[in-house]
Write an enzyme that holds these catalytic residues in place. Structure first.
Site: not given
Ligand code: DMJ
Length: 603
Positions: A195, A199, A328, A479
């Site tokens: 994260e 981010r 994912d 998404e």
């Molecule tokens: C975000 O932090 C990113 O897109 C991550 O890949 C998946 N989760 C969140 C948004 O849903």
């Protein structure tokens, strides 16, 4: 500080931006990405000599010609207006048909784009008023708190580039000042490796890029990257789930037997590789790519990797396979690593293609009764039963498939070159899945999608989609609008914009707080009015509103999909050539990186 993405866009074609270029641009005052030096001047334009006047025309023939020209123009105008009256344009457009269909439409989208900008501003202003500098903001209670003792800029850093893209000068200037004067990553605090990379590191790198290479952002990014590096100090190089930013100690996950999530371990590569490109230091690159080597050695069946991997042994833990949580962005970054280095590293394309073939072979299903295409899950490996559960997170996949199909180029251009059966089938699947993701919004009472849905497989049941009460919340996730943006750019089918507008309107109606304190997550998307789940996610500003804003942007050269890659937190990074400093430092066992046939986008 002023930023105009329109001006910057002209130079985003400089995909091979290198340290040398950076030094050069500073030295020459060329202004990096903001410079206009590549734009053609009028003297660059081809000159056409006026045709010589034919003086042999008689006065009479000249008059006859003029009359015929006037008649032609009048007939043309009459035919045009008759066409406008009978043509099947929608009401909104018809109301302004006098101004021309194209002009009216552009005006409407500009207005919609402005409304997204307003939503961002409203969210940001409330955050600035009640929570400035804090990592967490609760817009209903108007309270805030930090995650690390002094805060790590969770919201501010994540949305710097959105402010740049939206040309929000004052908020950006305040945010930049906070980052420059208040933000320190030297804190005795364990952060999530993934994260924090996507981010914070991604946010700083993108801010550096879009600001025209502001050094302050790069210095913060490199400091953070160095503090995150010890996360890779496991026996295999698979990063630990967490790392202490001060002590530099990597910390295995407290759950899941210490396993790292597969998606998390494999979705930090774009960021670390770009740090290498900017600093000339290979270390970040090597640590990041090693992870994919280990994952490949763990031998996923048909490219479908289980969602946990052990950092000390490099073996998968369990056999759960899904493209939702923990799975994912593994698939997303396979493709994007290939695209990031200008399609030079075929090994990632090969892995991506294998994985997508595996997705089609095992996971793609149709619901009953109407036949929505969805991506099922496998709880016990490829030989186990399918579960018809789909996370909203999976909705990144349609956009990713379209991006992989055309390498970011418009569909009609990609189709003109060698258009393979696989590209066509990826594109078809992308379209079908985008519709499904939109349906996940349409079926609820608020018009906002829940976190998870189940697809119906029973011929006796009449609804395709059902939602369990424990999955009915909404976390402002991006998404679906991410895929809508990519689908619009690639296909130019306006339906994707219209769907995006529906989704934005639903957020505005149901997630916006009446007292102007921002937008909130929701407890249950099937309750009207919905109860707030009092939180504003940083990706609401970093991703959801950014993608909506770009969806309503008419100019495709802004953050053109063939020039940049968006990291999984929607932070755009420029593509670049890896030579001469970097190379793919690993090869698949029993195969060479050069084996693959040229894939879409390969030079
Ligand atoms: C975000 O932090 C990113 O897109 C991550 O890949 C998946 N989760 C969140 C948004 O849903």
């Amino acid at each position: 500080m002023s930023f105009s993405v329109q001006q910057k866009a002209a130079n985003f074609s400089s995909t091979a931006r290198s340290v040398e270029e950076y030094v050069w641009s500073k030295a020459s005052g060329a202004g990096g990405a903001g410079s206009d030096r590549n734009r053609p001047t009028t003297s660059d334009l081809p000159l056409y000599k006026d045709k010589p006047l034919n003086r042999s025309f008689s006065r009479r023939s000249q008059r006859e010609r003029s009359i015929w020209i006037i008649i032609g123009i009048v007939v043309g105008i009459v035919v045009y207006f008759l066409y406008r009256i009978v043509s099947p344009v929608d009401n909104e457009r018809k109301s302004s048909w006098l101004f021309g269909r194209r002009g009216a439409s552009a005006k409407i989208w500009k207005d919609r784009q402005n409304q997204v900008r307003e939503a961002f501003l409203e969210s940001w202003n409330a955050y600035e008023k009640y929570a400035f500098g804090k990592d967490i903001y609760r817009p209903v209670a108007k309270t805030s708190r930090n995650m690390a003792p002094e805060g790590i800029g969770w919201i501010i850093v994540d949305c710097l580039d959105t402010m740049m893209i939206m040309n929000l000068e004052e908020p950006l200037s305040n945010a930049r000042e906070w980052v420059a004067n208040n933000l320190t990553y030297d804190q005795d605090y364990e952060v999530s490796t993934f994260e924090t990379t996507i981010r914070m590191l991604g946010g700083l790198l993108s801010a550096h890029y879009l600001s025209g290479y502001d050094d302050m952002y790069l210095e913060k990014a490199v400091d953070l990257a160095n503090r995150l590096l010890p996360a890779f100090d496991s026996a295999t190089g698979i990063p630990y789930a967490s790392v202490n930013l001060h002590t530099g100690k990597g910390v295995p996950s407290h759950d899941d037997g210490g396993a790292s999530s597969t998606a998390e371990a494999t979705s930090i590569q774009l960021e670390f590789k770009y740090v290498s490109k900017l600093t000339g230091e290979a270390l970040y690159w090597e640590k990041a790519e090693k992870v994919i080597d280990i994952i490949d050695s763990a031998k996923a069946v048909d490219g479908l990797a289980p969602i946990f991997i052990m950092p000390e042994t490099g073996t998968f833990r369990g056999s759960q396979i899904r493209l939702g949580s923990r799975g994912d962005s593994y698939y997303e970054y396979l493709l994007k690593q290939y695209l990031q280095t200008n399609s030079q590293e075929l090994v990632y394309r090969q892995l991506y293609d294998e994985a997508m073939a595996g997705v089609k072979k095992y996971l793609i299903q149709k619901s009953k009764p109407t036949g929505l295409t969805y991506v099922a899950e496998l709880d016990h490996g490829v030989d186990g039963a399918l579960s018809p559960k789909m996370d909203h997170l999976v909705c990144f996949l349609p956009g990713n498939l379209a991006l992989g199909s055309t390498a970011g180029y418009p569909l009609h251009i990609a189709q003109r070159t060698s258009w393979t059966i696989t590209q066509a089938s990826d594109m078809k699947l992308a379209k079908d899945l985008t519709r499904t993701c939109y349906e996940m919004y349409k079926v609820t009472k608020t018009g906002i999608a829940p976190e998870i849905v189940y697809f119906n497989t029973d011929p006796k049941v009449t609804e395709d989609i059902s939602i369990k009460w424990q999955d009915a919340h909404n976390l402002q996730r991006p998404e679906t609008v991410e895929s809508l943006f990519v689908m619009w750019r690639i296909t130019k089918d306006p339906i994707y914009r219209e769907w995006g507008w529906d989704i934005f309107e639903a957020f505005k109606k149901n997630a916006r707080l009446a007292d102007g304190t921002g937008y909130t997550c929701l407890e249950n998307v099937n309750e009207v009015p919905p109860k707030p789940r009092d939180n504003m996610e940083s990706f609401w500003l970093a991703e959801t509103l950014k993608y909506l804003y770009l969806l309503f942007e008419d100019d495709d050269s802004i953050l053109a999909l063939d020039k940049v890659v968006f990291n999984t937190e929607a932070h755009p990074l420029p593509k670049f050539n890896m030579q001469p400093l970097f190379k793919t430092g690993w090869a698949r066992r029993g195969g060479s990186n050069q084996d693959s046939a040229p894939a879409p986008g390969a030079d």
